[in-house]
Design an enzyme around this catalytic site. Structure first.
Site, PDB file in Angstrom:
ATOM      1  N   LYS A  88       0.903  -1.156  -0.050  1.00  0.00           N
ATOM      2  CA  LYS A  88      -0.210  -0.034  -0.176  1.00  0.00           C
ATOM      3  C   LYS A  88       0.812   1.321   0.154  1.00  0.00           C
ATOM      4  O   LYS A  88       2.029   1.217   0.295  1.00  0.00           O
ATOM      5  CB  LYS A  88      -0.812   0.087   1.264  1.00  0.00           C
TER       6      LYS A  88
ATOM      7  N   TYR B 222     -12.445  -1.959  -3.604  1.00  0.00           N
ATOM      8  CA  TYR B 222     -12.954  -1.941  -2.050  1.00  0.00           C
ATOM      9  C   TYR B 222     -14.387  -2.017  -2.117  1.00  0.00           C
ATOM     10  O   TYR B 222     -14.960  -1.639  -1.107  1.00  0.00           O
ATOM     11  CB  TYR B 222     -12.330  -1.105  -1.418  1.00  0.00           C
TER      12      TYR B 222
ATOM     13  N   ASN C 180      -2.079   0.257   6.650  1.00  0.00           N
ATOM     14  CA  ASN C 180      -1.267  -0.951   7.206  1.00  0.00           C
ATOM     15  C   ASN C 180      -0.508  -1.720   6.314  1.00  0.00           C
ATOM     16  O   ASN C 180      -0.517  -2.961   6.449  1.00  0.00           O
ATOM     17  CB  ASN C 180      -2.540  -1.594   7.969  1.00  0.00           C
TER      18      ASN C 180
ATOM     19  N   HIS D  27      -2.487  -5.416   1.549  1.00  0.00           N
ATOM     20  CA  HIS D  27      -3.494  -5.804   1.450  1.00  0.00           C
ATOM     21  C   HIS D  27      -3.562  -7.463   1.008  1.00  0.00           C
ATOM     22  O   HIS D  27      -2.437  -7.896   0.362  1.00  0.00           O
ATOM     23  CB  HIS D  27      -4.435  -5.392   0.272  1.00  0.00           C
TER      24      HIS D  27
ATOM     25  N   GLU E 181      -9.928 -10.655  -7.519  1.00  0.00           N
ATOM     26  CA  GLU E 181      -8.873  -9.576  -7.558  1.00  0.00           C
ATOM     27  C   GLU E 181      -7.681  -9.455  -8.464  1.00  0.00           C
ATOM     28  O   GLU E 181      -7.143  -8.663  -9.075  1.00  0.00           O
ATOM     29  CB  GLU E 181      -8.359  -9.652  -5.815  1.00  0.00           C
TER      30      GLU E 181
HETATM   31  N1  UDP Z   1      -9.639  -0.328   7.300  1.00  0.00           N
HETATM   32  C1  UDP Z   1      -9.895   0.929   8.026  1.00  0.00           C
HETATM   33  N2  UDP Z   1     -10.507   1.095   9.241  1.00  0.00           N
HETATM   34  C2  UDP Z   1     -10.972  -0.004   9.736  1.00  0.00           C
HETATM   35  C3  UDP Z   1     -11.051  -1.045   9.056  1.00  0.00           C
HETATM   36  C4  UDP Z   1     -10.190  -1.418   7.715  1.00  0.00           C
HETATM   37  O1  UDP Z   1      -9.452   1.963   7.361  1.00  0.00           O
HETATM   38  O2  UDP Z   1     -11.671  -0.056  10.935  1.00  0.00           O
HETATM   39  C5  UDP Z   1      -9.150  -0.281   6.101  1.00  0.00           C
HETATM   40  C6  UDP Z   1      -7.707  -1.115   6.115  1.00  0.00           C
HETATM   41  O3  UDP Z   1      -6.631  -0.375   5.519  1.00  0.00           O
HETATM   42  C7  UDP Z   1      -8.036  -2.432   5.540  1.00  0.00           C
HETATM   43  C8  UDP Z   1      -9.190  -2.091   4.799  1.00  0.00           C
HETATM   44  O4  UDP Z   1      -9.692  -1.175   5.037  1.00  0.00           O
HETATM   45  O5  UDP Z   1      -6.832  -3.180   5.398  1.00  0.00           O
HETATM   46  C9  UDP Z   1      -9.833  -3.342   4.497  1.00  0.00           C
HETATM   47  O6  UDP Z   1     -10.452  -4.002   5.597  1.00  0.00           O
HETATM   48  P1  UDP Z   1     -10.411  -5.579   6.005  1.00  0.00           P
HETATM   49  O7  UDP Z   1     -11.732  -5.564   7.096  1.00  0.00           O
HETATM   50  O8  UDP Z   1     -10.704  -5.979   4.755  1.00  0.00           O
HETATM   51  O9  UDP Z   1      -9.199  -5.839   6.414  1.00  0.00           O
HETATM   52  P2  UDP Z   1      -7.840  -6.664   5.743  1.00  0.00           P
HETATM   53  O10 UDP Z   1      -8.533  -7.699   4.905  1.00  0.00           O
HETATM   54  O11 UDP Z   1      -7.134  -5.549   4.832  1.00  0.00           O
HETATM   55  O12 UDP Z   1      -7.100  -7.053   7.158  1.00  0.00           O
HETATM   56 MG    MG Z   2     -10.063  -7.602   3.555  1.00  0.00          MG
END
Ligand code: UDP
Ligand code: MG
Length: 140
Positions: A11, A51, A114, A117, A128
């Site tokens: 990212k 997303y 974070n 992805h 994807e």
């Molecule tokens: N995200 C965020 N706030 C939250 C949860 C998720 O900004 O409270 C963002 C974060 O960048 C995350 C992405 O949205 O990686 C997708 O969320 P997901 O729950 O799918 O998490 P991941 O699969 O990336 O662990």
């Molecule tokens: Mg996810």
């Protein structure tokens, strides 16, 4: 178990800090093979479509802004159990909860920014991968 493929993104927070190589090393050390990779800059619209599953979540707009704020590295990873293995090496979404040694524990700046992805299931991995790569770009 057969070889599996998953989709990964390094990212903007990580590309900005020049962490592509360090993250790739973590993926490779975990036994994942990077079989396709390119650096691109997403538009906000592209990020929004990627997303879309999160479109009703409160963080959606901020997430799409962030993902289109700087280049990302999109990748296809291959290995035994690649989807789960990648999720393991990524660590929990919130870096505060991520296990020591995981990518997010070491590099992530916040729950939103974070660093990586990773696909969460075979169906999403297939969708994807196809969103960013054509079949001829995948050489396992
Ligand atoms: N995200 C965020 N706030 C939250 C949860 C998720 O900004 O409270 C963002 C974060 O960048 C995350 C992405 O949205 O990686 C997708 O969320 P997901 O729950 O799918 O998490 P991941 O699969 O990336 O662990
Ligand atoms: Mg996810």
């Amino acid at each position: 178990m057969a070889l599996e493929r998953t989709f990964s993104i390094i990212k903007p927070d990580a590309t900005r800090r020049n962490l592509t190589g360090k993250i790739n090393a973590k993926l490779e050390e975990a036994g994942l093979r990077i079989i396709a990779q390119k650096r691109i800059k997403m538009t906000k619209e592209q990020a929004g479509k990627f997303y879309e599953v999160h479109k009703d979540r409160p963080f959606y707009d901020e997430l799409c802004e962030f993902m289109s704020s700087a280049p990302v590295v999109v990748q296809v990873l291959e290995g035994e159990n690649a989807i789960a293995k990648n999720r393991e090496v990524m660590g929990a979404t919130n870096p505060a909860d991520a296990a020591p040694g995981t990518i997010r524990a070491e590099f992530a700046e916040s729950v939103g920014e974070n660093s990586v992805h990773g696909s969460d299931a075979p169906e999403t991995a297939a969708v994807e991968i196809a969103y960013f790569f054509s079949g001829t770009e995948l050489v396992g």
